[in-house]
Design a protein around this motif. Structure first.
Motif, PDB file in Angstrom:
ATOM      1  N   LEU A  47     -13.362  32.331  67.235  1.00 47.27           N
ATOM      2  CA  LEU A  47     -14.659  32.391  66.562  1.00 47.27           C
ATOM      3  C   LEU A  47     -15.616  33.307  67.314  1.00 47.27           C
ATOM      4  N   MET A  79     -18.508  28.944  59.907  1.00 44.87           N
ATOM      5  CA  MET A  79     -17.076  29.316  59.895  1.00 44.87           C
ATOM      6  C   MET A  79     -16.913  30.629  59.149  1.00 44.87           C
ATOM      7  N   VAL A  80     -16.419  31.587  59.844  1.00 41.41           N
ATOM      8  CA  VAL A  80     -16.181  32.888  59.207  1.00 41.41           C
ATOM      9  C   VAL A  80     -14.849  32.809  58.484  1.00 41.41           C
ATOM     10  N   ASN A  81     -14.889  33.076  57.232  1.00 41.43           N
ATOM     11  CA  ASN A  81     -13.602  33.085  56.532  1.00 41.43           C
ATOM     12  C   ASN A  81     -13.450  34.417  55.831  1.00 41.43           C
ATOM     13  N   ILE A  82     -12.250  34.945  55.975  1.00 39.58           N
ATOM     14  CA  ILE A  82     -11.996  36.235  55.368  1.00 39.58           C
ATOM     15  C   ILE A  82     -10.850  36.049  54.390  1.00 39.58           C
ATOM     16  N   GLN A  83     -11.108  36.366  53.146  1.00 39.71           N
ATOM     17  CA  GLN A  83     -10.041  36.154  52.171  1.00 39.71           C
ATOM     18  C   GLN A  83      -9.681  37.462  51.500  1.00 39.71           C
ATOM     19  N   ASN A 111      -7.472  29.419  61.681  1.00 41.43           N
ATOM     20  CA  ASN A 111      -8.739  30.113  61.719  1.00 41.43           C
ATOM     21  C   ASN A 111      -8.746  31.388  60.895  1.00 41.43           C
ATOM     22  N   ARG A 148      -7.016  28.978  54.029  1.00 40.92           N
ATOM     23  CA  ARG A 148      -8.231  28.959  53.221  1.00 40.92           C
ATOM     24  C   ARG A 148      -9.089  27.794  53.689  1.00 40.92           C
ATOM     25  N   GLN A 149     -10.329  28.095  54.062  1.00 47.16           N
ATOM     26  CA  GLN A 149     -11.189  27.040  54.596  1.00 47.16           C
ATOM     27  C   GLN A 149     -11.584  26.084  53.489  1.00 47.16           C
ATOM     28  N   ARG A 183      -8.268  20.007  61.171  1.00 52.19           N
ATOM     29  CA  ARG A 183      -9.051  20.184  62.391  1.00 52.19           C
ATOM     30  C   ARG A 183      -9.457  18.822  62.974  1.00 52.19           C
TER      31      ARG A 183
END
Lengths: 280, 551
Positions: free
Chosen positions: B415, A1-5, B329, B333-334, B342
């Protein structure tokens, strides 16, 4: 999972440390980028940059060399805060550009990145026309005048030495260009923002020798007007195009000096070993 | 030996064979079901020859051969012996009470294809099979001895259709004329039952309204009278056009030609004439309204309802699903919370569709629709406008049902956007939103359209939730027409999937309706495939545009 913060934790060390004085070989230069006691962590266990204090002069080409994983690219990405995109990363210390701390909360990120352009290792033109690729930066930064944009397209492509090759097909897809042309388009795209500094992250590492030669020519032309910081694996390239060279190792800045001196008479033994190919 | 076995295992031949077998089984089943639907669905419109069968019991039947099978009969010793029997569609439901009969083959003494046997397709009671004995058209009469009796019958038929059309027009004119009066009377009766009608003011208003109603009645009285007379005259004329027909058994009957949809002599038709007839029937099927509690005629309202509903659903689900996926996505915040969300979205896809239907009924219809009625259509209450099933609520319920599909597919599309492109956009000083709008969304478009394709396939085939949110057996009006405001979101609608269920399992005459079920199923498949082809075409064009950079 690409996460950009967007947010990055900045903590200033509590105990004051002495900041090393300007290097003698830079005495006659105007310093544009300066880091003070910069430590960078990808996460608490991955300490990627250790107490980096570097000064980068105006309108010169500065090359970062060093073995893979030594932190060259990480350092480069601190200058335009591209490291902000990595979840969980944080740094301590200061990165000053023209005397202003780029990690200050007053700094507008978009402004900074417009001023500090970046060319990536793998050319990454957008799946749009050549013209749209060049005007992307000016447009997102609020320039709308048709004539002005057209002028930017022409001048940027000329500066990147691409104008001759693409002037008849500005509305063709950028993806139809060759690898070298794509990379020069990426340079043109960066130039279109009229930045002060251009960061180049191994811009020619994926190109053939002829394309590499063209990129190097372009860099030689550009240094009249821009401050260029380039990360490279290719020591001949560093020797050919840079004015100053910094050698990094395991997250530490081992030595920085004029390119001539680094390649002929380095002060530190480790530098000499690396340059002569004894390791790395 | 052991080496050979181990090599056999390494190559994995049994597993490759098993996976191939699985594919063959799946493909075979799909092919089989499509073949069945195709053959049964398409053969329905072919005009069958009329066979006249005389049995040893001296009974005569006329009809279309329908099926043949082996029945089991017990002989004197109790042994089971197979007996061949033939199913014949004999029609004439008004006379025999049923459309089909079984005849033991051994009882058949004579079998013939009489040239002048006629099939009548009627508006009511299904088909009539028989022979024309006489034609009555007003004052003219032609007996069985007339050489061109069939031609005369056709002329009379055309005349009867004309009269019928004129009757319909006259009736419409009458309704139109009395419409203001009807509306006024409705208002009066509503006021009478409401509390305001009992106040002094209300009573006064009622009095006024009654007066104006009377006045209106007088104004239109003459014109209305004229129309009524015209109607009665036309009606008598229309009733004067009829055929005397005879069944195979010799029974005679009067058949009013205005009640006949079409008639023809299948035994005299060549392949060309039959093909022409077939095309006409096919056209009737896709372009006409249904008759005979949906077992005959066309399915146009159902096609229309299905397509409009799918379009409305797409309009609702795509923006909603795409926005949800983008936030999930690109911005959120993941962490455990996004993982939980999800997971919930994925699980939503497994909720039985009838549960969505119940939710749609409770939330959209009773709560949202009821509130809209209270706020904007209170003058019509207690008759609900939006507070009852309708195409809007059905579409929104299906949008909810297909939301997970769109969210998941869009997330996958997002993605797949190269990280290098995102970084490139940000490095040029674009904000995150500019990056999403200019780089991420165009790149993710094929993924979004994949989601739409899956949503259409799922949504178009769904029936259960529609049954409680607005689908009906027969909708008199379409959701889209030429009267303001053109798109009537509150209307009930017909749907091909529900049509299949209704005709196949709820119809009073299931045996006769069976071919209709196949044809409708075929049509539904064709429509879903068509909608998908359109979406796939758009997606492929976009893919070409955004083919990733070759390096």
């Amino acid at each position: 999972m690409v996460n950009i913060q967007e947010d990055i934790a900045v903590t200033t060390p509590t105990e004051p440390q002495e900041i090393p004085a300007a290097k003698p070989f830079l005495a006659n230069e105007r310093i544009v980028i300066e880091t003070q006691r910069l430590d960078f962590y990808y996460n608490p266990e991955a300490h990627a940059l250790k107490n980096i204090n570097i000064q980068i002069p105006d309108k010169k080409v500065t090359a970062f060399i060093g073995p893979s994983g030594c932190g060259k690219s990480t350092l480069l990405r601190c200058f335009n805060r591209m490291n902000d995109l990595i979840a969980g990363a944080y740094l301590t210390g200061k990165v000053l550009i023209d005397g202003e701390d780029v990690y200050d909360s007053k700094i507008r990120l978009e402004e900074l990145r417009k001023n500090v352009g970046m060319v990536f290792q793998k050319s990454n033109p957008f799946p749009m026309t050549i013209r749209e690729n060049v005007t992307f930066g000016p447009k997102v930064n609020g320039i709308t005048g048709k004539d002005e944009l057209e002028e930017i397209v022409v001048s940027s492509l000329k500066q990147a030495d691409l104008w001759r090759e693409v002037k008849d097909r500005l509305d063709a897809s950028a993806l139809d260009l060759s690898g070298g042309q794509q990379q020069r388009l990426c340079i043109a795209r960066t130039l279109a923002n009229k930045p002060e500094i251009i960061l180049m992250d191994e811009p020619a590492s994926a190109l053939d020798p002829i394309s590499t030669g063209k990129i190097e020519e372009t860099i030689n032309e550009l240094k009249k007007d821009y401050t260029i910081v380039i990360v490279t694996h290719n020591m001949q390239q560093a020797a050919r195009i840079s004015d100053y060279t910094a050698f990094m190792m395991l997250g530490e800045m081992v030595e920085m000096d004029s390119t001539k001196r680094i390649f002929t008479n380095p002060t530190v033994k480790m530098t000499e070993d690396y340059i002569t190919g004894r390791f790395g | 030996m052991s080496r050979r076995i181990s090599y056999f295992k390494q190559k994995g031949d049994p597993y490759i064979f098993a996976s191939g077998l699985g594919l063959v089984v799946a493909l075979g089943m799909v092919t089989w079901i499509i073949a069945v639907i195709l053959s049964r669905g398409l053969s329905f419109f072919w005009p069958g020859d009329l066979v006249q069968i005389t049995t040893s019991g001296d009974e005569t039947y006329l009809g279309e051969l329908w099926a043949q099978e082996d029945a089991i009969q017990l002989d004197a010793d109790g042994h089971k012996i197979p007996v061949k029997q033939t199913q014949l569609k004999i029609g004439n439901r008004d006379l025999y009470g049923m459309d089909f009969t079984w005849i033991r083959d051994k009882n058949i003494t004579e079998q013939a294809y009489p040239e002048n046997a006629v099939t009548f397709e009627r508006l009511e009671y299904g088909n009539f099979y028989g022979f024309i004995e006489a034609v009555h058209s007003g004052d003219e009469q032609y007996g069985a001895d007339h050489p061109e009796l069939y031609t005369k019958a056709r002329q009379a038929y055309r005349l009867a259709r004309e009269k019928r059309e004129q009757l319909r027009e006259t009736q419409e004119a009458m309704t139109e004329l009395s419409e203001p009066l009807t509306r006024l009377q409705r208002e009066i009766s509503l006021l009478e039952i409401s509390p305001e009608g009992r106040t002094d003011e209300g009573l006064q208003q009622l009095e006024e309204m009654r007066r104006s109603a009377e006045q209106l009645e007088q104004e239109i009285a003459d014109a209305y009278q004229a129309l009524t007379e015209k109607y009665e005259k036309l009606y008598l004329e229309e009733r004067g056009i009829y055929l005397t027909v005879r069944t195979a058994a010799g029974e005679e009957k009067e058949l009013h030609l205005s009640e006949v949809v079409r008639f023809f002599r299948p035994n005299q038709m060549g392949v060309f004439a039959k093909s022409w007839h077939y095309a006409g029937k096919l056209w009737e099927f896709v372009a006409d309204d249904p008759r005979e509690s949906n077992t005959e005629g066309g399915v146009f309202p159902a096609i229309f309802g299905t397509v409009v509903m799918v379009l409305l659903m797409s309009i609702a689900v795509v923006p909603f699903g795409v926005m949800a996926a983008i936030y999930l996505n690109e911005y959120a915040r993941q962490g455990p919370v996004t993982r939980l969300i999800r997971m919930s979205v994925n699980n939503l896809a497994g909720v039985p569709s009838i549960v969505f239907g119940v939710f749609g009924l409770g939330f959209f219809i009773y709560f949202v629709g009821g509130s809209i009625d209270q706020l904007f259509f209170s003058n019509k209450l207690p008759e609900p406008t939006f507070g009852t099933g309708g195409i809007l609520w059905a579409s929104l319920t299906l949008a909810l049902l297909t939301l997970p599909v769109v969210v998941v597919a869009t997330e996958e599309g997002l993605l797949a956007v190269p990280r290098a492109n995102k970084e490139g956009a940000l490095a040029l000083g674009s904000t995150r939103w500019q990056m999403i709008r200019k780089v991420v969304l165009p790149n993710a478009m094929p993924g979004i359209l994949t989601g739409l394709i899956l949503a259409i396939s799922r949504g178009a085939g769904e029936v259960a939730p529609l049954m409680i949110t607005g689908v009906v057996k027969l909708a008199p009006t379409l959701a889209l027409d030429t009267t303001f405001p053109f798109l009537h979101l509150d209307r009930k609608f017909m749907h091909l999937g529900f049509h299949i269920y209704d005709v196949g399992f709820q119809s009073p005459n299931v045996e006769a309706a069976k071919p209709m079920v196949y044809s409708t199923a075929l049509l539904l498949i064709v429509i879903v495939v068509l909608l998908n082809i359109i979406a796939i075409y758009i997606r492929n064009n976009l893919r070409k545009k955004f083919k990733t950079s070759t390096f």
